[in-house]
Design an enzyme around this catalytic site. Structure first.
Site, short mmCIF file in Angstrom:
data_model
loop_
_atom_site.label_atom_id
_atom_site.label_comp_id
_atom_site.label_asym_id
_atom_site.label_seq_id
_atom_site.Cartn_x
_atom_site.Cartn_y
_atom_site.Cartn_z
N GLU A 264 44.74 90.02 -5.51
CA GLU A 264 45.77 89.50 -4.63
C GLU A 264 45.37 88.06 -4.30
O GLU A 264 44.22 87.82 -3.91
CB GLU A 264 45.84 90.33 -3.34
CG GLU A 264 46.92 89.82 -2.43
CD GLU A 264 47.07 90.63 -1.13
OE1 GLU A 264 46.35 91.61 -0.93
OE2 GLU A 264 47.94 90.21 -0.35
N ARG B 96 32.66 100.43 -5.62
CA ARG B 96 32.62 99.00 -5.25
C ARG B 96 31.20 98.53 -5.20
O ARG B 96 30.31 99.26 -4.77
CB ARG B 96 33.09 98.80 -3.80
CG ARG B 96 34.48 98.98 -3.47
CD ARG B 96 34.66 98.81 -1.96
NE ARG B 96 34.64 97.42 -1.55
CZ ARG B 96 35.69 96.62 -1.65
NH1 ARG B 96 36.82 97.06 -2.15
NH2 ARG B 96 35.61 95.38 -1.26
N LYS C 219 37.22 89.76 1.41
CA LYS C 219 37.90 88.46 1.56
C LYS C 219 38.25 88.18 3.02
O LYS C 219 38.13 87.07 3.50
CB LYS C 219 39.17 88.44 0.72
CG LYS C 219 38.91 88.09 -0.74
CD LYS C 219 40.22 88.00 -1.50
CE LYS C 219 40.64 89.34 -2.02
NZ LYS C 219 41.86 89.37 -2.78
P1 ATP Z 1 38.81 92.40 -0.57
O1 ATP Z 1 38.63 93.59 0.31
O2 ATP Z 1 37.61 91.54 -0.65
O3 ATP Z 1 40.06 91.62 -0.26
P2 ATP Z 1 40.32 93.64 -2.56
O4 ATP Z 1 39.96 94.86 -3.33
O5 ATP Z 1 41.36 93.78 -1.52
O6 ATP Z 1 39.00 93.01 -2.01
P3 ATP Z 1 41.80 92.45 -4.67
O7 ATP Z 1 42.22 91.06 -4.82
O8 ATP Z 1 42.84 93.48 -4.44
O9 ATP Z 1 40.75 92.47 -3.50
O10 ATP Z 1 40.84 92.90 -5.84
C1 ATP Z 1 41.08 92.69 -7.20
C2 ATP Z 1 40.25 93.67 -7.99
O11 ATP Z 1 38.87 93.51 -7.69
C3 ATP Z 1 40.62 95.08 -7.63
O12 ATP Z 1 40.76 95.83 -8.82
C4 ATP Z 1 39.45 95.57 -6.82
O13 ATP Z 1 39.27 96.94 -6.96
C5 ATP Z 1 38.28 94.75 -7.38
N1 ATP Z 1 37.24 94.60 -6.37
C6 ATP Z 1 37.38 94.05 -5.15
N2 ATP Z 1 36.23 94.13 -4.46
C7 ATP Z 1 35.33 94.74 -5.27
C8 ATP Z 1 33.96 95.12 -5.13
N3 ATP Z 1 33.27 94.89 -4.02
N4 ATP Z 1 33.36 95.72 -6.18
C9 ATP Z 1 34.04 95.95 -7.31
N5 ATP Z 1 35.33 95.62 -7.51
C10 ATP Z 1 35.98 95.03 -6.50
MG MG Z 2 43.37 94.00 -1.72
#
Ligand code: ATP
Ligand code: MG
Length: 560
Positions: free
Chosen positions: A36, A262, A272
């Site tokens: 995102e 994760r 983020k």
């Molecule tokens: P955040 O909580 O930091 O915003 P998010 O999962 O909401 O992380 P996205 O932009 O939706 O952020 O993530 C893009 C991809 O990265 C998704 O497929 C997510 O599962 C993966 N991802 C995000 N954080 C991690 C992590 N700590 N370890 C492994 N993969 C991750």
């Molecule tokens: Mg997200």
């Protein structure tokens, strides 16, 4: 480019892919990385990037970069651009054009209409609070909304009017009609469209209804022909919804979702939202502060794409907890730099030494290679002089037992130069050490002294030749391994007050024209990188400390 310099480590996802290819279920694989654009990417995303792009690379498949841009208020062009830069910097290239969930808004809308026509979606007028109440809890079934049995025609009409902007934000939602008594709360008639008048970075003001993530994600995957949709474990309970949507619309493709754990990294945070708070509250200088676990932060600090990819390879992919110590990341970076960074000398906390028996024109200098294992890196002259700088920590008047560095009456080897004896330490009126008076053994340039052993070796610089330089010494951002453990943890309480120390010192003049983002090993001090923004070739160099050297590398390594 390979996904890592080392052979791939097998994992359960590779086993699934191997089986799918062997059985003929798929003839090739298509993965995607679906961020995102609501912030900068962090080390957790790097894991996901290395997984998705790495699989596509290793299996001769494709990996898409798709922005999940369904939350217009939080998303920006700046974030979207940075994410593309980060993926490329890590060494990956997506298949074709960048994709956006918003490219599918029209199709997503069409599928919603299909669900309504099949009696599988309805417009609900409950308020958000009522909806929460009706949803039930983990132990208690939900109740049907009074609007659940609206006739198809009425739903179609209301949904069209939602799109047309006839209703206020939040006044109605479109919900999937699944099962309010399901043990899985995600299946209790989840909202799939909401009304939100927000300007969208791609579609502008064209839409005032936006599809929800779960609904959007599975359909986007299917439209792109994704074979293996990989996400983190918190989406495991959403998988039945992913499958329900695809099972109930007319779409020829049904990707399979697989979840992995994760990455959590000790001494930092990987969210983020929380990283944005650190930026907004001024705890760091920005998203690219070298202490941030963001990809641009790590880049600015001097981490290499190769090192980060190697880290991802080492931590592997599984369903069990993936909390990793910072040391694992640091050693992957260090090992990459060990072979790739030229080695020079710098002095971070200078102490002046006067070589009293220096004779101009007679006391010699030596040439030294930039890397012991890479003669191809070249060599430079390490000039000697009457006044030299040594590291203040390398001298002690009252040394502990086993001290191998300099003390009054003791000797050390100056790296690439003579054996030096300290004759006298000079203090100013305030009692501060200001200067050492020393003599060299003129017979020891490039050879051992006869009749005695000199164990210690220290780095140094000729005062007349060295360049003044700034050193930014970075340390962990937090003082505890899990700063955000617990739901409402106030992680800002655990910020490390000495995570950045700026020192003014000296460096060999051969680095004078280094471009920004040039990496060096400073002998005995660690790996450093010229700053991307503040370092200008030809001006006073600015170095970021990337990582210290291995503890075992040299006894008496200086870390502060
Ligand atoms: P955040 O909580 O930091 O915003 P998010 O999962 O909401 O992380 P996205 O932009 O939706 O952020 O993530 C893009 C991809 O990265 C998704 O497929 C997510 O599962 C993966 N991802 C995000 N954080 C991690 C992590 N700590 N370890 C492994 N993969 C991750
Ligand atoms: Mg997200």
């Amino acid at each position: 480019m390979s996904s890592a310099s080392q052979p791939a480590v097998s994992n359960f996802i590779r086993s699934i892919i191997d089986a799918d290819l062997a059985s003929g279920k798929h003839s090739g694989i298509v993965t995607r990385f679906p961020p995102e654009p609501n912030g900068y990417l962090h080390i957790g995303h790097a894991k996901s990037i290395c997984l998705n792009f790495g699989l596509a690379f290793d299996y001769y498949g494709k990996c898409n970069l798709r922005f999940d841009d369904t939350n217009p208020e939080k998303e920006s062009e700046e974030y979207a651009q940075s994410i593309q830069d980060d993926v490329r910097w890590l060494g990956f290239q997506w298949d074709g054009e960048v994709r956006w969930a918003s490219d599918y808004f029209e199709q997503l809308h069409q599928y919603a209409v299909e669900l309504i026509q099949k009696g599988l979606a309805y417009v609900d007028d409950l308020t958000a609070e009522q909806m929460r109440e009706y949803r039930g809890t983990l132990t208690q079934a939900g109740r049907n909304s009074p609007y659940r049995e609206r006739p198809v025609a009425e739903n179609l009409d209301l949904f069209a009017r939602m799109r047309a902007g006839e209703f206020a934000d939040g006044s109605r939602v479109l919900r999937a009609k699944i099962d309010m008594s399901s043990g899985n709360i995600n299946l209790r008639d989840p909202a799939i469209y909401r009304i939100r008048r927000a300007h969208h970075i791609r579609t502008g003001d064209r839409w005032c209804i936006y599809p929800m993530y779960d609904y959007t994600h599975c359909i986007s995957d299917a439209l792109e022909g994704i074979t293996h949709s990989l996400c983190t474990l918190e989406f495991e309970d959403h998988r039945p919804l992913y499958d329900w949507v695809l099972d109930n619309i007319t779409i020829p493709c049904h990707p399979r979702q697989y979840e992995f754990s994760r990455l959590e990294l000790h001494y930092t945070i990987t969210s983020k939202r929380k990283l944005l708070q650190l930026v907004n509250e001024g705890h760091v200088s920005g998203w690219d502060d070298p202490r941030m676990p963001t990809i641009i932060g790590m880049r600015r600090r001097g981490y290499t794409p190769e090192g980060i990819r190697e880290f991802a390879r080492r931590i592997g992919v599984s369903k069990s907890g993936n909390t990793v110590d910072m040391a694992v990341l640091e050693s992957a970076i260090r090992e990459d730099l060990e072979n790739s960074a030229p080695r020079v000398m710098a002095v971070i906390r200078p102490l002046k030494v006067v070589v009293t028996n220096f004779v101009a024109g007679k006391t010699g200098s030596r040439e030294a290679g930039f890397h012991p294992d890479h003669p191809d890196f070249g060599a430079r002259l390490v000039p000697f002089g009457k006044e030299i700088w040594i590291e203040a920590d390398d001298f002690s008047e009252n040394p502990p037992a086993g001290w191998q560095r300099l003390t009054v009456g003791g000797e050390v080897r100056l790296r690439y130069s003579y054996v030096l004896r300290c004759d006298e330490a000079i203090r100013d009126a305030g009692g501060n050490m200001v200067e050492l008076r020393c003599t060299i053994d003129p017979d020891t340039l490039g050879k051992n002294p006869s009749g005695r052993k000199v164990k210690g070796v220290i780095h140094w610089l000729s005062g007349a030749h060295a360049l003044p330089a700034e050193f930014r010494l970075y340390d962990r951002l937090f003082t505890v391994p899990e700063p955000d453990a617990g739901k409402d943890a106030d992680y800002c309480k655990y910020l490390n007050p000495v995570s950045l120390i700026v020192a003014q010192g000296w460096v060999e003049s051969c680095v004078k024209d280094a471009e920004p983002e040039t990496r060096y090993q400073f002998e005995r001090l660690g790996y450093f990188c010229t700053d991307r923004h503040d370092h200008k070739p030809g001006a006073k160099p600015v170095f970021n400390r990337t990582v210290t050297l291995k503890d075992s590398w040299v006894k008496g390594q200086i870390t502060r």
